[in-house]
Structure formats: structure tokens, C-alpha cells
Design a protein around this motif. Structure first.
Motif, mmCIF file in Angstrom:
data_model
loop_
_atom_site.group_PDB
_atom_site.id
_atom_site.type_symbol
_atom_site.label_atom_id
_atom_site.label_comp_id
_atom_site.label_asym_id
_atom_site.label_seq_id
_atom_site.Cartn_x
_atom_site.Cartn_y
_atom_site.Cartn_z
ATOM 1 N N ALA A 42 0.821 -1.210 0.000
ATOM 2 C CA ALA A 42 0.000 0.000 0.000
ATOM 3 C C ALA A 42 0.857 1.262 0.000
ATOM 4 C CB ALA A 42 -0.930 -0.007 1.220
ATOM 5 N N ASP A 43 2.180 1.103 0.065
ATOM 6 C CA ASP A 43 3.082 2.251 0.067
ATOM 7 C C ASP A 43 3.840 2.312 -1.257
ATOM 8 O OD1 ASP A 43 4.941 0.246 0.221
ATOM 9 O OD2 ASP A 43 5.738 0.815 2.188
ATOM 10 N N ASN A 44 5.001 2.946 -1.251
ATOM 11 C CA ASN A 44 5.765 3.135 -2.486
ATOM 12 C C ASN A 44 6.899 2.130 -2.661
ATOM 13 O OD1 ASN A 44 4.309 5.461 -3.409
ATOM 14 N ND2 ASN A 44 5.368 6.678 -1.851
ATOM 15 N N THR A 45 6.739 0.939 -2.105
ATOM 16 C CA THR A 45 7.781 -0.087 -2.238
ATOM 17 C C THR A 45 8.137 -0.328 -3.703
ATOM 18 O OG1 THR A 45 7.156 -1.204 -0.186
ATOM 19 C CG2 THR A 45 8.352 -2.499 -1.816
ATOM 20 N N ALA A 46 7.137 -0.521 -4.546
ATOM 21 C CA ALA A 46 7.397 -0.813 -5.963
ATOM 22 C C ALA A 46 8.104 0.342 -6.645
ATOM 23 C CB ALA A 46 6.083 -1.133 -6.670
ATOM 24 N N GLU A 47 7.689 1.556 -6.366
ATOM 25 C CA GLU A 47 8.293 2.722 -6.994
ATOM 26 C C GLU A 47 9.746 2.905 -6.574
ATOM 27 O OE1 GLU A 47 3.909 3.183 -7.066
ATOM 28 O OE2 GLU A 47 5.370 2.581 -5.550
ATOM 29 N N VAL A 48 10.017 2.683 -5.281
ATOM 30 C CA VAL A 48 11.400 2.813 -4.800
ATOM 31 C C VAL A 48 12.284 1.747 -5.430
ATOM 32 C CG1 VAL A 48 12.900 2.697 -2.771
ATOM 33 C CG2 VAL A 48 10.699 3.890 -2.620
ATOM 34 N N ALA A 49 11.788 0.526 -5.479
ATOM 35 C CA ALA A 49 12.570 -0.563 -6.088
ATOM 36 C C ALA A 49 12.844 -0.273 -7.553
ATOM 37 C CB ALA A 49 11.819 -1.888 -5.926
ATOM 38 N N ALA A 50 11.835 0.171 -8.278
ATOM 39 C CA ALA A 50 12.010 0.480 -9.698
ATOM 40 C C ALA A 50 13.027 1.602 -9.900
ATOM 41 C CB ALA A 50 10.664 0.859 -10.313
ATOM 42 N N ALA A 51 13.028 2.562 -9.004
ATOM 43 C CA ALA A 51 13.979 3.670 -9.108
ATOM 44 C C ALA A 51 15.415 3.216 -8.920
ATOM 45 C CB ALA A 51 13.637 4.746 -8.076
ATOM 46 N N HIS A 52 15.604 2.089 -8.256
ATOM 47 C CA HIS A 52 16.946 1.537 -8.064
ATOM 48 C C HIS A 52 17.351 0.594 -9.189
ATOM 49 C CE1 HIS A 52 18.176 2.990 -4.012
ATOM 50 N NE2 HIS A 52 16.872 3.171 -3.866
ATOM 51 N N GLY A 53 16.520 0.478 -10.204
ATOM 52 C CA GLY A 53 16.909 -0.224 -11.421
ATOM 53 C C GLY A 53 16.945 -1.729 -11.337
ATOM 54 N N VAL A 54 16.130 -2.328 -10.475
ATOM 55 C CA VAL A 54 16.111 -3.787 -10.363
ATOM 56 C C VAL A 54 14.915 -4.352 -11.123
ATOM 57 C CG1 VAL A 54 17.241 -3.697 -8.123
ATOM 58 C CG2 VAL A 54 14.737 -3.771 -8.232
ATOM 59 N N ARG A 55 14.918 -5.656 -11.327
ATOM 60 C CA ARG A 55 13.740 -6.308 -11.904
ATOM 61 C C ARG A 55 12.643 -6.337 -10.847
ATOM 62 N NH1 ARG A 55 14.950 -12.082 -14.143
ATOM 63 N NH2 ARG A 55 12.704 -11.930 -14.557
ATOM 64 N N LEU A 56 11.473 -5.917 -11.224
ATOM 65 C CA LEU A 56 10.349 -5.848 -10.296
ATOM 66 C C LEU A 56 9.267 -6.819 -10.750
ATOM 67 C CD1 LEU A 56 9.118 -4.342 -7.819
ATOM 68 C CD2 LEU A 56 8.079 -2.773 -9.483
ATOM 69 N N ILE A 57 8.873 -7.715 -9.831
ATOM 70 C CA ILE A 57 7.820 -8.681 -10.104
ATOM 71 C C ILE A 57 6.671 -8.411 -9.148
ATOM 72 C CG2 ILE A 57 7.210 -11.142 -10.151
ATOM 73 C CD1 ILE A 57 10.218 -11.732 -10.428
ATOM 74 N N GLN A 58 5.466 -8.431 -9.642
ATOM 75 C CA GLN A 58 4.294 -8.278 -8.785
ATOM 76 C C GLN A 58 3.764 -9.668 -8.458
ATOM 77 O OE1 GLN A 58 3.193 -5.158 -7.748
ATOM 78 N NE2 GLN A 58 1.955 -6.329 -6.295
ATOM 79 N N ASP A 59 3.682 -10.008 -7.160
ATOM 80 C CA ASP A 59 3.206 -11.351 -6.828
ATOM 81 C C ASP A 59 1.684 -11.386 -6.792
ATOM 82 O OD1 ASP A 59 2.207 -10.624 -4.306
ATOM 83 O OD2 ASP A 59 3.980 -11.291 -3.229
ATOM 84 N N ASN A 60 1.134 -12.562 -6.468
ATOM 85 C CA ASN A 60 -0.319 -12.742 -6.528
ATOM 86 C C ASN A 60 -1.029 -12.408 -5.221
ATOM 87 O OD1 ASN A 60 0.351 -14.897 -4.869
ATOM 88 N ND2 ASN A 60 -0.012 -16.469 -6.427
ATOM 89 N N GLY A 61 -0.279 -11.898 -4.244
ATOM 90 C CA GLY A 61 -0.892 -11.479 -2.990
ATOM 91 C C GLY A 61 -1.180 -12.593 -2.007
ATOM 92 N N LYS A 62 -0.721 -13.816 -2.284
ATOM 93 C CA LYS A 62 -1.012 -14.941 -1.399
ATOM 94 C C LYS A 62 -0.004 -15.087 -0.258
ATOM 95 C CE LYS A 62 -3.553 -17.731 -4.754
ATOM 96 N NZ LYS A 62 -3.632 -19.046 -5.461
ATOM 97 N N GLY A 63 1.144 -14.397 -0.345
ATOM 98 C CA GLY A 63 2.109 -14.469 0.737
ATOM 99 C C GLY A 63 3.536 -14.624 0.265
ATOM 100 N N LYS A 64 4.464 -14.649 1.236
ATOM 101 C CA LYS A 64 5.893 -14.709 0.924
ATOM 102 C C LYS A 64 6.259 -15.971 0.162
ATOM 103 C CE LYS A 64 10.446 -14.404 3.139
ATOM 104 N NZ LYS A 64 11.171 -14.359 4.426
ATOM 105 N N GLY A 65 5.643 -17.084 0.516
ATOM 106 C CA GLY A 65 5.953 -18.332 -0.174
ATOM 107 C C GLY A 65 5.602 -18.269 -1.643
ATOM 108 N N ALA A 66 4.438 -17.729 -1.946
ATOM 109 C CA ALA A 66 4.032 -17.584 -3.341
ATOM 110 C C ALA A 66 4.986 -16.654 -4.084
ATOM 111 C CB ALA A 66 2.605 -17.062 -3.413
ATOM 112 N N ALA A 67 5.453 -15.599 -3.402
ATOM 113 C CA ALA A 67 6.414 -14.684 -4.008
ATOM 114 C C ALA A 67 7.725 -15.400 -4.329
ATOM 115 C CB ALA A 67 6.667 -13.506 -3.073
#
Length: 226
Positions: A42-67
Motif C-alpha cells: 500500500a506504500d511506495n515499495t514498488a516505486e522505490v525498487a524500480a527507481a533503483h533499477g532492479v527487476r520488479l515482479i508483482q506477486d499474486n498477494g497470497k504471501g511470501k511463499g508464493a512470491a
């Protein structure tokens, strides 16, 4: 790290905008690629990660294991390092974590808080119950498989990519960490540990609510022990 072995670092993250950038930069010099697997932040985690130039994957929201399972499918390196996004693990421990894999001594290496110490697992009843639960699960694994490990729950670990893909992991939440340990042993791969200190998270709050998930740890333990 040697040129012959490429290292992918996977950082599962959920609402960690305050720390994810520092973790990424701490890891960068030890790898060939970094994947941040963003939960439904719900925060800017994705935006901060993208700004650091890494590969960004969006998980399915089921939890850390699914990620983690999704990241295992997508990495390109020979070795995967999993590290938490909250700053509780020291990226400078990565060379020691992957060394047994590089030298051929192990297929899977976990960082042990029992050997390296923890600033996170002490101080209150929640921490006490986490420590006791982790010790119980680890003792059951040692008894069942006739091994001697000290920490089955730490998210800081390295594994050969080919091995990770052969484990056919199923868990959607943090129980994937004990599943990964048990399946590594059960399938005949080599497991070892290194001391790794766990620091208090640098910001935010833990996403684990033991009152809601403790039974899933027990169910997972029984399911993979037999």
C-alpha cells in the motif's frame, strides 16, 4: 563469486518503502541480478525498487511463499540468494552464504540465527513464542531426518537454482522456509548452515501474526515430515 556462477538475489517485499532501497544497494555488488517481488504493498515499495533499477515482479498477494515460488521460476542466475526487505539481514554476509555452494560443499545454505545471534527474537512474549516455535520445528526436523541444524526458519539463505526448481515448493506463506529445508534433505541434496546475525528491522512492522498462522506451521511440518 566466480564468473562461472551467476548469482540472483531475490527480495520479497510488502510495505517496505523505507528500507528496500538500502537493501538493494547493499546487495548490488554481490550479484548479477536483483529481483524484488512486491506484494500488494500500500506504500511506495514498488516505486522505490524500480527507481533503483532492479527487476520488479508483482506477486499474486497470497504471501511470501508464493512470491518466492514465482521468483524461482524467473531468476536467470545459477545461485539464488533470498534476503528480507526489512534490513534485518546483512548483505555483507552474502559471500559467506554462497561460498559452500561455489566450492561444491552444499546445494542449500541457510543463515543461522542460533549460531550468529539475533536482535529480533528477544524482548517480549511474541519474540519468545517465535523462538520456541522455531526451536520445536527445528528439533522435529533433526529427529526425523537424523540431521543437526539449528535454524529452520530464517529467510536468509542461498540455494542452487536447479535444486530450488526440483523441490516443487507448494507453500504460500513463510512456511515455505521449513518446506525448503525438509524437501532439500528428503530429496538427497546437501544442506549446511553459516552463522548470520539477525538485526532488528530498520523500519515498519513484522507481517507475521502468529495467532493467525501458527496452525499452518504445524500442518506444514507434519505434512512434509511424513
Amino acid at each position: 563469486m566466480t564468473p562461472a556462477l551467476k548469482v540472483s538475489i531475490v527480495i520479497p517485499a510488502l510495505n517496505e518503502e523505507q528500507t528496500i532501497g538500502r537493501v538493494i544497494e547493499g546487495c548490488r555488488k554481490y550479484c548479477n541480478e536483483i529481483l524484488v517481488v512486491n506484494g500488494p504493498s500500500a506504500d511506495n515499495t514498488a516505486e522505490v525498487a524500480a527507481a533503483h533499477g532492479v527487476r520488479l515482479i508483482q506477486d499474486n498477494g497470497k504471501g511470501k511463499g508464493a512470491a518466492i515460488r514465482e521468483a524461482i521460476k524467473q531468476v536467470t542466475g545459477d545461485i539464488i540468494v533470498f534476503i528480507d526487505a526489512d534490513g534485518s539481514h546483512d548483505p555483507d554476509d552474502i559471500p559467506r552464504l554462497i561460498e559452500p555452494i561455489i566450492t561444491g560443499e552444499a546445494d542449500h545454505v541457510t543463515g543461522s540465527r542460533l549460531l550468529g545471534g539475533s536482535s529480533e527474537l528477544h524482548g517480549g512474549f511474541d519474540e519468545f513464542f517465535r523462538l520456541m516455535g522455531s526451536a520445536f520445528i527445528t528439533a522435529c526436523i533433526n529427529w526425523r531426518y537424523r540431521v543437526r541444524i539449528s535454524d529452520s526458519q530464517n529467510g536468509f539463505r542461498a540455494i542452487k537454482t536447479a535444486v530450488a526448481r526440483k523441490l516443487t515448493l507448494k507453500e504460500n506463506i513463510t512456511t515455505i522456509e521449513q518446506e525448503m529445508i525438509m524437501k532439500t534433505i528428503k530429496k538427497g541434496f546437501t544442506l549446511t548452515e553459516i552463522p548470520a546475525h539477525e538485526y532488528k528491522r530498520q523500519a515498519g512492522v513484522s507481517k507475521i501474526r502468529l495467532t493467525k498462522v501458527w496452525f499452518r506451521y504445524i500442518y506444514s511440518l507434519v505434512k512434509y515430515l511424513i
